[in-house]
Design an enzyme around this catalytic site. Structure first.
Site, short mmCIF file in Angstrom:
data_model
loop_
_atom_site.label_atom_id
_atom_site.label_comp_id
_atom_site.label_asym_id
_atom_site.label_seq_id
_atom_site.Cartn_x
_atom_site.Cartn_y
_atom_site.Cartn_z
N LYS A 119 0.81 -1.21 0.00
CA LYS A 119 0.00 0.00 0.00
C LYS A 119 0.86 1.27 0.00
O LYS A 119 2.07 1.23 0.25
CB LYS A 119 -0.95 -0.03 1.20
N TYR A 155 -12.98 -1.75 -3.43
CA TYR A 155 -13.47 -1.91 -2.06
C TYR A 155 -14.99 -1.76 -1.97
O TYR A 155 -15.53 -1.34 -0.94
CB TYR A 155 -12.80 -0.88 -1.14
N ASN A 181 -2.05 0.06 6.76
CA ASN A 181 -1.45 -1.16 7.31
C ASN A 181 -0.53 -1.87 6.32
O ASN A 181 -0.32 -3.07 6.41
CB ASN A 181 -2.54 -2.11 7.81
N HIS A 221 -2.06 -5.69 1.61
CA HIS A 221 -3.39 -6.28 1.43
C HIS A 221 -3.21 -7.68 0.88
O HIS A 221 -2.27 -7.95 0.12
CB HIS A 221 -4.23 -5.45 0.45
N GLU A 223 -9.59 -10.50 -7.69
CA GLU A 223 -8.69 -9.37 -7.47
C GLU A 223 -7.50 -9.40 -8.43
O GLU A 223 -7.03 -8.34 -8.85
CB GLU A 223 -8.22 -9.36 -6.01
#
Length: 218
Positions: free
Chosen positions: A12, A52, A118, A121, A132
């Protein structure tokens, strides 16, 4: 005999900004993952909302989309036996602060910032991984890792029509009775008529302007 499974991994924007992308990839490889494909990109708001979509309407959704569009990220196709479960185990708890308490050597403990930022993913199931991977890597062709049915479907829809055209053209021209010459003629026809053959396009605008390179994570 072990079966190679694939999963999607994202590095990320917070970890990319911190220059930790290569380090995370190296840790993934040291943990037994094969890096089957990777690309760096920046999500638009529309694409982030699409990715998302299951979280739309939740209080954290705007902040999540804002974070995921805040800078470049790395998308990876990771392969190994039990890849989905193994990658999620390597990432650790979703909240980076919790991860530091419960699993201090996991990726999110080492590289994450907080609950939303965080660092990484990972897909939560094989079905999610297929969806995905297709989202970030639509150019990847299905292969044996996705099972014989997916391979058969791809061949039927994409390869067979082109091959049939080539054989029809070959029968019409009848280049030679020599099997090797026949195969050579078919091979040249397929090369010239490959629907995925790249085409060179002239750049738009002032060709003297330098190209913009993809951002590096160092």
């Amino acid at each position: 005999m072990s079966t190679l499974e694939r999963t999607l991994g994202l590095i990320k924007p917070d970890a990319v900004r911190a220059g930790k992308s290569r380090e995370i990839m190296q840790l993934a490889e040291l943990s037994g993952f094969q890096l089957l494909a990777k690309k760096t990109l920046q999500l638009s708001q529309e694409r982030a909302e699409e990715f998302y979509a299951e979280h739309q309407g939740k209080p954290f959704f705007p902040g999540l989309v804002g974070f995921m569009t805040s800078g470049p990220l790395y998308a990876m196709v990771l392969g190994r036996e039990d890849a989905v479960k193994s990658w999620r185990g390597l990432m650790g708890p979703t909240n980076s602060l919790t991860a530091r308490e419960q699993q201090p050597t996991c990726l999110r403990a080492l590289y994450g910032t907080n609950g939303t930022q965080n660092a990484t993913h990972g897909s939560d199931s094989s079905a999610s991984a297929n969806r995905e991977i297709a989202f970030f890597f639509p150019e990847l062709q299905p292969d044996a890792l996705e099972g014989p049915e997916a391979t058969a479907t791809y061949l039927q829809e994409n390869l067979n029509p082109t091959l049939l055209k080539g054989l029809t053209e070959l029968a019409r021209e009848k280049p030679s009775s020599n099997p090797r010459e026949v195969l050579r003629s078919l091979a040249f026809w397929l090369l010239e008529n490959n629907p995925n053959k790249p085409h060179v396009m002239e750049p738009e605008g002032d060709a003297s302007q330098p190209m913009v390179e993809e951002p590096d994570d160092d």
